[in-house]
Motif scaffolding. Structure first.
Motif, PDB file in Angstrom:
ATOM      1  N   TYR A  20       0.877  -1.178   0.000  1.00 31.57           N
ATOM      2  CA  TYR A  20       0.000   0.000   0.000  1.00 31.57           C
ATOM      3  C   TYR A  20       0.910   1.223   0.000  1.00 31.57           C
ATOM      4  O   TYR A  20       1.509   1.546   1.028  1.00 31.57           O
ATOM      5  CB  TYR A  20      -0.885   0.051   1.253  1.00 31.57           C
ATOM      6  N   PHE A  21       1.031   1.899  -1.128  1.00 35.98           N
ATOM      7  CA  PHE A  21       1.923   3.060  -1.218  1.00 35.98           C
ATOM      8  C   PHE A  21       1.614   4.098  -0.145  1.00 35.98           C
ATOM      9  O   PHE A  21       2.514   4.705   0.429  1.00 35.98           O
ATOM     10  CB  PHE A  21       1.840   3.696  -2.613  1.00 35.98           C
ATOM     11  N   CYS A  22       0.327   4.277   0.174  1.00 36.94           N
ATOM     12  CA  CYS A  22      -0.074   5.278   1.166  1.00 36.94           C
ATOM     13  C   CYS A  22       0.527   5.012   2.541  1.00 36.94           C
ATOM     14  O   CYS A  22       0.631   5.925   3.365  1.00 36.94           O
ATOM     15  CB  CYS A  22      -1.587   5.366   1.264  1.00 36.94           C
ATOM     16  N   ALA A  23       0.957   3.798   2.811  1.00 36.32           N
ATOM     17  CA  ALA A  23       1.562   3.466   4.106  1.00 36.32           C
ATOM     18  C   ALA A  23       2.855   4.243   4.332  1.00 36.32           C
ATOM     19  O   ALA A  23       3.275   4.438   5.469  1.00 36.32           O
ATOM     20  CB  ALA A  23       1.838   1.968   4.198  1.00 36.32           C
ATOM     21  N   MET A  24       3.461   4.725   3.254  1.00 37.12           N
ATOM     22  CA  MET A  24       4.728   5.453   3.421  1.00 37.12           C
ATOM     23  C   MET A  24       4.538   6.737   4.235  1.00 37.12           C
ATOM     24  O   MET A  24       5.457   7.157   4.925  1.00 37.12           O
ATOM     25  CB  MET A  24       5.406   5.734   2.083  1.00 37.12           C
TER      26      MET A  24
END
Length: 123
Positions: A72-76
């Protein structure tokens, strides 16, 4: 008490997150809390059809944990915030702000805002 809670480890967290994503869950939040001088709890909150699933991982502050930002890219964003506030390290973080997402440099080199009794010394 947290409902729908599953304990995970550094070895299993990425696989558990990937299985939930493949099952249609979306990552809605991640949170972190200090347990003691050496450990934190990282919580992953995922949703599908208004049903939350929560994963809890106990992690040592001094050892990096696997990033789920490749899943999940947003986890960054949450992982970078945890780096800022708890000085945690993440292996595989897709975009690492090096503790400067929210903090100014004079803070990142001297202190860890949400950890008790932790100070960074200049080397």
């Amino acid at each position: 008490m947290i409902e729908n809670l599953k304990e995970v480890t550094k070895e299993t967290v990425a696989n558990e997150i990937l299985m939930l994503k493949n099952d249609g869950y979306r990552l809605v939040a991640m949170s972190c809390t200090e347990l003691d001088e050496d450990n934190v709890d990282i919580l992953y909150h995922l949703d599908k059809d208004l049903e939350l699933v929560n994963l809890r991982m106990k992690a040592e502050k001094a050892k990096p944990v696997p990033s789920v930002s490749g899943i999940y890219f947003c986890a960054m964003l949450a992982e970078n915030e945890m780096r800022d506030q708890f000085a945690l390290g993440f292996d595989g973080l897709v975009l690492d702000f090096n503790r400067t997402l929210f903090l100014d440099e004079e803070i990142t080199v001297t202190q860890v805002p949400l950890c008790s009794n932790v100070k960074i010394t200049k080397q």
